[in-house]
Design a protein around this motif. Structure first.
Motif, PDB file in Angstrom:
ATOM      1  N   ASP A 134      -4.023  64.112  28.051  1.00 33.42           N
ATOM      2  CA  ASP A 134      -5.038  64.025  29.108  1.00 33.42           C
ATOM      3  C   ASP A 134      -6.415  64.193  28.468  1.00 33.42           C
ATOM      4  OD1 ASP A 134      -6.524  64.034  31.396  1.00 33.42           O
ATOM      5  OD2 ASP A 134      -5.769  65.966  32.140  1.00 33.42           O
ATOM      6  N   MET A 372       4.844  58.452  28.755  1.00 34.74           N
ATOM      7  CA  MET A 372       3.529  57.933  29.120  1.00 34.74           C
ATOM      8  C   MET A 372       3.487  56.406  29.018  1.00 34.74           C
ATOM      9  SD  MET A 372       1.479  60.321  30.163  1.00 34.74           S
ATOM     10  CE  MET A 372      -0.168  59.637  29.950  1.00 34.74           C
ATOM     11  N   SER A 375       5.264  55.054  32.069  1.00 30.18           N
ATOM     12  CA  SER A 375       4.410  55.197  33.255  1.00 30.18           C
ATOM     13  C   SER A 375       3.320  54.128  33.266  1.00 30.18           C
ATOM     14  CB  SER A 375       3.773  56.593  33.276  1.00 30.18           C
ATOM     15  OG  SER A 375       4.743  57.588  33.504  1.00 30.18           O
ATOM     16  N   PHE A 376       2.758  53.833  32.099  1.00 32.01           N
ATOM     17  CA  PHE A 376       1.731  52.802  31.992  1.00 32.01           C
ATOM     18  C   PHE A 376       2.289  51.436  32.380  1.00 32.01           C
ATOM     19  CE2 PHE A 376      -0.176  49.366  29.516  1.00 32.01           C
ATOM     20  CZ  PHE A 376      -1.526  49.518  29.781  1.00 32.01           C
ATOM     21  N   GLU A 379       3.034  51.109  36.122  1.00 33.06           N
ATOM     22  CA  GLU A 379       1.831  50.949  36.942  1.00 33.06           C
ATOM     23  C   GLU A 379       1.140  49.607  36.693  1.00 33.06           C
ATOM     24  OE1 GLU A 379      -2.619  52.928  37.463  1.00 33.06           O
ATOM     25  OE2 GLU A 379      -1.130  53.928  36.191  1.00 33.06           O
ATOM     26  N   LYS A 380       0.930  49.270  35.411  1.00 29.87           N
ATOM     27  CA  LYS A 380       0.098  48.110  35.083  1.00 29.87           C
ATOM     28  C   LYS A 380       0.848  46.782  35.108  1.00 29.87           C
ATOM     29  CE  LYS A 380      -3.425  50.815  34.261  1.00 29.87           C
ATOM     30  NZ  LYS A 380      -4.583  50.882  35.190  1.00 29.87           N
ATOM     31  N   ASP A 383       3.325  47.023  38.901  1.00 27.74           N
ATOM     32  CA  ASP A 383       2.516  47.272  40.093  1.00 27.74           C
ATOM     33  C   ASP A 383       3.084  48.388  40.969  1.00 27.74           C
ATOM     34  OD1 ASP A 383       0.219  46.736  41.565  1.00 27.74           O
ATOM     35  OD2 ASP A 383       1.260  45.363  42.928  1.00 27.74           O
ATOM     36  N   PRO A 385       3.127  52.577  42.072  1.00 29.74           N
ATOM     37  CA  PRO A 385       2.082  53.603  42.220  1.00 29.74           C
ATOM     38  C   PRO A 385       1.964  54.470  40.965  1.00 29.74           C
ATOM     39  CG  PRO A 385       3.565  53.589  44.099  1.00 29.74           C
ATOM     40  CD  PRO A 385       4.195  52.719  43.060  1.00 29.74           C
ATOM     41  N   LYS A 386       0.756  54.927  40.693  1.00 29.85           N
ATOM     42  CA  LYS A 386       0.555  55.842  39.576  1.00 29.85           C
ATOM     43  C   LYS A 386       1.316  57.129  39.832  1.00 29.85           C
ATOM     44  CE  LYS A 386      -3.076  57.711  36.600  1.00 29.85           C
ATOM     45  NZ  LYS A 386      -4.516  57.754  36.303  1.00 29.85           N
ATOM     46  N   SER A 387       2.003  57.630  38.781  1.00 32.64           N
ATOM     47  CA  SER A 387       2.912  58.763  38.972  1.00 32.64           C
ATOM     48  C   SER A 387       2.350  60.086  38.504  1.00 32.64           C
ATOM     49  CB  SER A 387       4.228  58.484  38.228  1.00 32.64           C
ATOM     50  OG  SER A 387       3.987  58.345  36.842  1.00 32.64           O
ATOM     51  N   TYR A 388       1.124  60.119  38.024  1.00 35.61           N
ATOM     52  CA  TYR A 388       0.560  61.367  37.520  1.00 35.61           C
ATOM     53  C   TYR A 388      -0.936  61.395  37.792  1.00 35.61           C
ATOM     54  CZ  TYR A 388      -0.913  58.383  33.658  1.00 35.61           C
ATOM     55  OH  TYR A 388      -1.484  57.378  32.914  1.00 35.61           O
TER      56      TYR A 388
END
Length: 388
Positions: A134, A372, A375-376, A379-380, A383, A385-388
């Motif tokens: 982060d 990570m 997750s990227f 999302e990208k 499509d 939802p963002k999970s963090y």
């Protein structure tokens, strides 16, 4: 669509291999066991002109692309040095990109030339103990004073900090809670790493011991204005330019490490006799090694696609991250299989595969975790939802 290496690419591969072949298993085992930075290897690569492969020609570089850098770094990691050899060099490839893109002419002249000729060695000061991946939550703070900044904070996993004389340092110049966006308010510096004023404490670790990792303690350290890269508050956006090349290079280094381990395992299987026959005659040995080859090969071409897209100026985030994910997994599996193929001797240092195995786990963790990356992509690309 021509999915193969060009003649120029093959020339790069062959010439890099010639330098790497000068440094054998004994050399790298000694560096690993004694926790000694491979100065001789670093110097040989600098003298051969490889440290500036992506740097502008006017400063001594070759002005080639990330594709060519990937070919080079794959060959380095595939050599006896494994990931330690790659880690000796790869900051030179992606780290100074912010200076190339956003530095002044004076900064480029002063900062890039010594990196390319091997006079300077740089480390990367971004990750912090309480921020991890982060990055927007870093707290190392640079306070403006006459003529420069006073910096206080702590960094962790600063690779090669023991031998580096320069640091690419990301700081906050505006607290996160005072910024419109979390990515605002960060400032980037490339400056001297004066160890009489900055404590660089080595972290004992499992592998890649030829290249040190460190906790770095900075307390009221003065950095002059001329060492700030670009505008104040824009540092996060500057390092973003380096992220996809970093993913590409780490991914391809993982593939090289895995291929080096696979070659050792295959060679051993073709020589070792048990119960009157070569162990390589047994499908129980053959099939896992063949499977490792398929995963390494698929990872290699995903990463080369990402590199090609980057060099064309096209979006490559999904491919670069997927390539790093695939490369890290494939390398770990190949190195694990290499140890298992050697049996008891795989646990000894004689055959080197235990050293490669210890390095391989790092490539599943750093510089970004598998979770990570997934997750990227979710999302990208998918499509979701963002999970963090």
């Amino acid at each position: 669509m021509d999915i193969c290496l060009s003649e120029d690419h093959e020339t790069i591969r062959e010439n890099v291999r010639k330098v790497c072949d000068q440094f054998d298993d004994e050399y790298w085992s000694r560096c690993d066991q004694e926790k000694t930075f491979p100065f001789e290897f670093h110097r040989a690569m600098a003298d051969a002109g490889w440290l500036g492969i992506t740097m502008p020609e006017e400063f001594g570089g070759a002005n080639l692309g990330v594709t060519e850098a990937a070919i080079m770094m794959h060959e380095v990691a595939c050599s006896a040095g494994g990931y330690s050899a790659a880690s000796t060099l790869h900051l030179n490839i992606f780290g100074p990109h912010a200076v190339v893109v956003n530095g002044t002419p004076e900064q480029k002249e002063r900062m890039l030339k010594p990196l390319i000729d091997g006079t300077d060695r740089a480390c990367f000061g971004v990750t912090e103990p309480d921020a991890g991946l982060d990055t927007t939550s870093i707290t190392t703070f640079a306070t403006k004073v006459p003529g420069g900044y006073r910096v206080t904070g702590r960094k962790i996993w600063t690779s090669s900090g023991q031998v580096a004389n320069k640091i690419l340092l990301l700081t906050r110049t505006t607290p996160k809670d005072q910024c419109k966006k979390p990515t605002d308010g960060m400032t980037l510096f490339y400056t001297d790493l004066d160890k009489s004023q900055v404590e660089v404490r080595r972290i004992p670790k499992m592998g890649r011991n030829a290249v040190d990792s460190n906790a770095t303690f900075i307390d009221d350290y003065f950095i002059p204005d001329e060492d700030r890269i670009g505008e104040e508050g824009k540092g996060f956006h500057y390092i973003l330019h380096s992220l996809n090349p970093e993913r590409i290079l780490v991914g391809i280094e993982a593939v090289g490490l895995g291929r080096g381990a696979l070659a050792r395992a295959s060679r051993y299987a073709g020589e070792r006799k048990v119960f009157g026959r070569l162990i390589g005659e047994n499908q129980g040995i053959q099939h896992p090694l063949a499977e490792n080859w398929t995963y390494l090969e698929s990872a290699y071409w995903m990463i080369m696609r990402a590199a090609n897209l980057y060099d064309q100026g096209k979006p490559c985030g999904a491919e670069a991250n997927a390539g790093k994910f695939l490369g890290g997994r494939a390398a770990f599996d190949a190195c694990t299989r290499a140890v298992m193929t050697h049996g008891g001797m795989g646990y000894s240092t004689e055959y080197q595969v235990e050293r490669l195995f210890r390095e391989s786990i790092l490539l599943r963790i750093a510089p970004i975790t598998e979770q990570m990356i997934l997750s990227f992509i979710a999302e990208k690309v998918l499509d979701l939802p963002k999970s963090y």
